[in-house]
Structure formats: structure tokens, C-alpha cells
Design a protein around this motif. Structure first.
Motif, PDB file in Angstrom:
ATOM      1  N   LYS A   1     -12.287  -1.886  17.070  1.00 48.49           N
ATOM      2  CA  LYS A   1     -11.916  -2.089  15.536  1.00 48.49           C
ATOM      3  C   LYS A   1     -10.865  -0.901  15.247  1.00 48.49           C
ATOM      4  CE  LYS A   1     -16.542  -3.816  14.687  1.00 48.49           C
ATOM      5  NZ  LYS A   1     -17.791  -3.621  14.152  1.00 48.49           N
ATOM      6  N   ILE A   2      -9.847  -1.182  14.533  1.00 45.94           N
ATOM      7  CA  ILE A   2      -9.044  -0.165  13.850  1.00 45.94           C
ATOM      8  C   ILE A   2      -9.765   0.328  12.426  1.00 45.94           C
ATOM      9  CG2 ILE A   2      -6.891   0.689  13.056  1.00 45.94           C
ATOM     10  CD1 ILE A   2      -5.736  -1.103  15.510  1.00 45.94           C
ATOM     11  N   HIS A   3     -10.441   1.140  12.282  1.00 43.51           N
ATOM     12  CA  HIS A   3     -10.980   1.341  11.030  1.00 43.51           C
ATOM     13  C   HIS A   3      -9.972   1.947   9.832  1.00 43.51           C
ATOM     14  CE1 HIS A   3     -15.110   0.476  11.774  1.00 43.51           C
ATOM     15  NE2 HIS A   3     -14.989   1.417  12.895  1.00 43.51           N
ATOM     16  N   LYS A   4      -9.022   2.725  10.376  1.00 42.43           N
ATOM     17  CA  LYS A   4      -8.044   3.480   9.523  1.00 42.43           C
ATOM     18  C   LYS A   4      -6.703   3.616  10.197  1.00 42.43           C
ATOM     19  CE  LYS A   4      -9.342   6.896   6.815  1.00 42.43           C
ATOM     20  NZ  LYS A   4     -10.003   8.349   6.388  1.00 42.43           N
ATOM     21  N   LEU A   5      -5.647   3.409   9.544  1.00 43.30           N
ATOM     22  CA  LEU A   5      -4.547   3.687   9.857  1.00 43.30           C
ATOM     23  C   LEU A   5      -3.734   4.376   8.535  1.00 43.30           C
ATOM     24  CD1 LEU A   5      -1.964   3.705  11.950  1.00 43.30           C
ATOM     25  CD2 LEU A   5      -1.144   1.449  11.130  1.00 43.30           C
ATOM     26  N   GLU A   6      -3.521   5.900   8.860  1.00 46.21           N
ATOM     27  CA  GLU A   6      -3.191   6.309   7.521  1.00 46.21           C
ATOM     28  C   GLU A   6      -1.803   7.036   7.634  1.00 46.21           C
ATOM     29  OE1 GLU A   6      -5.047   9.668   4.471  1.00 46.21           O
ATOM     30  OE2 GLU A   6      -6.298   8.859   6.372  1.00 46.21           O
ATOM     31  N   LYS A   7      -0.840   7.029   6.950  1.00 45.71           N
ATOM     32  CA  LYS A   7       0.325   8.061   7.019  1.00 45.71           C
ATOM     33  C   LYS A   7      -0.123   9.189   6.296  1.00 45.71           C
ATOM     34  CE  LYS A   7       3.889   6.203   5.564  1.00 45.71           C
ATOM     35  NZ  LYS A   7       5.070   5.822   4.638  1.00 45.71           N
ATOM     36  N   LEU A   8      -0.055  10.422   7.164  1.00 48.62           N
ATOM     37  CA  LEU A   8      -0.671  11.773   6.548  1.00 48.62           C
ATOM     38  C   LEU A   8       0.547  12.437   5.929  1.00 48.62           C
ATOM     39  CD1 LEU A   8      -2.874  12.756   9.618  1.00 48.62           C
ATOM     40  CD2 LEU A   8      -3.266  11.563   7.386  1.00 48.62           C
TER      41      LEU A   8
END
Length: 179
Positions: free
Chosen positions: A32-39
Motif C-alpha cells: 500500500k502506498i499510504h502517502k506520496l507528497e511533494k515536500l
């Protein structure tokens, strides 16, 4: 991540692939990919957008764009770090730091280009410095079935940075869970 946009997407994918170290032979059932975030993103140099969508069981559709406002050469560095959660802290499993053209001639050429070229306007691996361009990746089918069998169960954090003179120009973080 066109080359850079492709680089970010590809590095996320490389991170997942590199997590496929399973010294105990445990088979994972779910990824599962819980989060993909551009920082961070320095819009003077780049504008990017990355997204994943579940297409069918074991297949994710990966899409993204990168509008590159400057060419990228070996003055630019890609940093890629994979960590696994242990006792409430993330411990680094893997760190790759490489110059952009060196990345294009090695990891990009060996692992990514042939797989993504039909889904993108990805530059040829020998095309460096990378020109200013609007790079796109559309509906790349990432099959995670094999990865799920290979990866050790746990929580992972994958971070990608594109740097110029130690200044972070673009960074992404993904949090992945394997059961």
C-alpha cells in the motif's frame, strides 16, 4: 518524471524495487502506498506533479509531469534514500547520490527507459544535459505483484531530492506499507 519528472517517478519505483530485499523468505500479501507528497519545489527551476491510481489488483497506473525550466547536467545531483521503520524510528536501508548525467547513463538506461518510453516523452539515456522541456508520463502500468512477494513486511519511507549546489530544487516522499 520526464527526465527529471521521470527521475522522480523512477526513483520512487527504484526505491520500491530496492526494497525487494527479503533475507527471510517472507512473502508479503499487500503493498500500500499510504502517502506520496511533494515536500519542496523551486518553481524557478521546475514544476512537477506525480500521481498513482490503482488500476486493477497488483497494478498501479503512474502518471506525472515535469516542466523543466533549466537544462540539467552533472552539476545537478539526485539523492535517493530508502528507510524502514524499526521500533518507531526509520533506519536507512539504502542511499544513492549521483549526478544527473551519470544517473541517465546507468540506472535510467538500465532500469527505466525501455519500460517507460512508450508511456512518455522520456529522453533517450544518452541525452544529457537534459534540455528544458515539458516531460510527461501517462498511465504507466506498474505491476507490484512480484514486488509484494519479494519485500519484507514493514513500513518504508522513500525520499527523493533533486539538488543543485546543495540547494534542494525538488523533493518527494512516499510512505509504503508491506503486509
Amino acid at each position: 518524471m520526464g527526465s527529471s519528472s521521470r527521475s522522480a517517478q523512477q526513483l520512487v519505483l527504484l526505491g520500491i524495487i530496492l526494497l525487494a530485499t527479503n533475507p527471510f523468505g517472507v512473502q508479503a500479501r499487500t503493498l500500500k502506498i499510504h502517502k506520496l507528497e511533494k515536500l519542496s519545489q523551486d518553481e524557478e527551476y521546475v514544476h512537477s506533479h506525480l500521481r498513482f491510481a490503482e488500476f486493477e489488483e497488483n497494478v498501479l497506473k503512474v502518471s506525472g509531469e515535469l516542466n523543466l525550466h533549466h537544462h540539467l547536467d552533472n552539476d545537478w545531483v539526485i539523492e535517493f534514500k530508502v528507510s524502514q521503520e524499526k521500533d518507531g524510528n526509520y533506519e536507512r536501508l539504502f542511499l544513492l547520490e549521483t549526478k544527473v548525467c551519470d544517473f541517465m547513463e546507468s540506472y535510467y538506461k538500465d532500469f527505466f527507459y525501455e519500460r517507460i518510453k512508450d508511456y512518455s516523452n522520456a529522453p533517450h539515456p544518452g541525452n544529457c544535459p537534459l534540455p528544458k522541456e515539458h516531460y510527461r508520463l501517462e498511465d504507466y502500468p506498474l505491476d507490484v505483484h512480484v514486488l509484494k512477494k519479494l519485500m519484507t513486511p514493514g513500513q518504508y519511507r522513500i525520499k527523493y531530492k533533486l539538488k543543485n549546489d546543495d540547494k534542494v530544487i525538488l523533493s518527494y516522499m512516499a510512505e509504503v506499507e508491506v503486509d
